[in-house]
Design an enzyme around this catalytic site. Structure first.
Site, PDB file in Angstrom:
ATOM      1  N   TYR A  16       0.810  -1.217   0.000  1.00  0.00           N
ATOM      2  CA  TYR A  16       0.000   0.000   0.000  1.00  0.00           C
ATOM      3  C   TYR A  16       0.847   1.272   0.000  1.00  0.00           C
ATOM      4  O   TYR A  16       0.313   2.371  -0.092  1.00  0.00           O
ATOM      5  CB  TYR A  16      -0.926   0.022   1.223  1.00  0.00           C
ATOM      6  CG  TYR A  16      -1.873  -1.146   1.266  1.00  0.00           C
ATOM      7  CD1 TYR A  16      -2.916  -1.249   0.354  1.00  0.00           C
ATOM      8  CD2 TYR A  16      -1.731  -2.151   2.213  1.00  0.00           C
ATOM      9  CE1 TYR A  16      -3.789  -2.327   0.386  1.00  0.00           C
ATOM     10  CE2 TYR A  16      -2.601  -3.230   2.257  1.00  0.00           C
ATOM     11  CZ  TYR A  16      -3.624  -3.306   1.338  1.00  0.00           C
ATOM     12  OH  TYR A  16      -4.492  -4.366   1.366  1.00  0.00           O
ATOM     13  N   HIS A  21      -4.824   5.727  -1.880  1.00  0.00           N
ATOM     14  CA  HIS A  21      -5.590   5.576  -0.636  1.00  0.00           C
ATOM     15  C   HIS A  21      -4.736   5.924   0.586  1.00  0.00           C
ATOM     16  O   HIS A  21      -5.267   6.148   1.664  1.00  0.00           O
ATOM     17  CB  HIS A  21      -6.098   4.134  -0.540  1.00  0.00           C
ATOM     18  CG  HIS A  21      -7.454   3.980   0.073  1.00  0.00           C
ATOM     19  ND1 HIS A  21      -8.423   4.968   0.080  1.00  0.00           N
ATOM     20  CD2 HIS A  21      -8.028   2.914   0.693  1.00  0.00           C
ATOM     21  CE1 HIS A  21      -9.506   4.518   0.677  1.00  0.00           C
ATOM     22  NE2 HIS A  21      -9.293   3.282   1.066  1.00  0.00           N
ATOM     23  N   PHE A  66      -5.612  -0.766   9.737  1.00  0.00           N
ATOM     24  CA  PHE A  66      -6.182  -0.776   8.399  1.00  0.00           C
ATOM     25  C   PHE A  66      -7.314   0.249   8.357  1.00  0.00           C
ATOM     26  O   PHE A  66      -7.920   0.606   9.367  1.00  0.00           O
ATOM     27  CB  PHE A  66      -6.646  -2.166   7.933  1.00  0.00           C
ATOM     28  CG  PHE A  66      -5.497  -3.039   7.502  1.00  0.00           C
ATOM     29  CD1 PHE A  66      -4.919  -2.881   6.255  1.00  0.00           C
ATOM     30  CD2 PHE A  66      -4.980  -3.982   8.365  1.00  0.00           C
ATOM     31  CE1 PHE A  66      -3.848  -3.667   5.872  1.00  0.00           C
ATOM     32  CE2 PHE A  66      -3.911  -4.781   7.985  1.00  0.00           C
ATOM     33  CZ  PHE A  66      -3.341  -4.615   6.731  1.00  0.00           C
ATOM     34  N   ASN A 114     -14.723   4.445   3.882  1.00  0.00           N
ATOM     35  CA  ASN A 114     -14.885   3.516   5.006  1.00  0.00           C
ATOM     36  C   ASN A 114     -14.096   3.914   6.244  1.00  0.00           C
ATOM     37  O   ASN A 114     -14.506   3.621   7.364  1.00  0.00           O
ATOM     38  CB  ASN A 114     -14.529   2.093   4.575  1.00  0.00           C
ATOM     39  CG  ASN A 114     -15.567   1.514   3.635  1.00  0.00           C
ATOM     40  OD1 ASN A 114     -16.754   1.821   3.752  1.00  0.00           O
ATOM     41  ND2 ASN A 114     -15.137   0.706   2.690  1.00  0.00           N
TER      42      ASN A 114
END
Length: 189
Positions: A16, A21, A66, A114
């Site tokens: 990541y 993101h 996360f 989210n």
């Protein structure tokens, strides 16, 4: 000393690293580097560092929970450091804004994000400040997940350092001048 919690949202793990993101992580990392903060330390629910400016301590947090469980880290560090909600700022990627556009808001919806959704659920309110960092939305129908987990284009990288510096200026202004003055000054740019 007045404390502020600056939370950069992202996902941990090398896969990541520097993805769209993770622009929240990238923003707090740049802020730490520019202000000569010590290295991030692995602590409960996240990696933290801090630095002080003009009687304010900025605690920078990269949650290790996360993205979808970010609220746990935010609540823990707010309680641990005794930081009121009005001194919390969440840095988050935003698909609805063109790349590099920065928007500071005092409250608002999760806009389908989210990480913000979980923070609101855990804190019991959407009334917390967030700095939305535009990542654009140049993806085909059904390609949103691949897009946000993808890396920035060469074109985006050309202005990345300048946009990260501006995000850092917004964060410091939020802590020093307050949200209203900061929104008036920076949301027009």
């Amino acid at each position: 000393m007045i404390k502020y919690l600056i939370v950069g949202l992202g996902n941990i793990g090398p896969e990541y690293h520097e993805t769209r993101h993770n622009i929240g992580f990238m923003t707090v990392e740049a802020l730490a580097r520019i202000n000569n903060a010590p290295p991030f330390i692995d602590g409960r629910y996240g990696f933290t560092t801090s630095f002080s400016i003009k009687g304010r301590q900025l605690i920078l947090l990269k949650p290790s929970t996360f993205m979808n469980l970010s609220g746990l880290a935010v609540r823990y560090w707010m309680q641990k450091e005794n930081i009121p909600l009005e001194n919390v700022l969440i840095v988050v990627d935003d698909l609805a804004l063109p790349f590099g556009t920065l928007r500071l808001k005092g409250k608002g919806s999760d806009a389908g994000h989210n990480g913000l959704k979980h923070i609101a659920a855990i804190l019991g309110t959407q009334n917390y400040a967030r700095l939305r960092f535009g990542i654009g939305n140049d993806f085909p129908k059904g390609g949103q997940i691949d897009y946000v987990l993808g890396h920035f284009t060469d074109e985006d990288r050309k202005t990345m350092d300048e946009r990260l510096e501006t995000a850092g200026e917004i964060i410091k202004s939020f802590c020093l001048a307050g949200i209203d003055i900061t929104m008036n000054q920076f949301n027009k740019k």
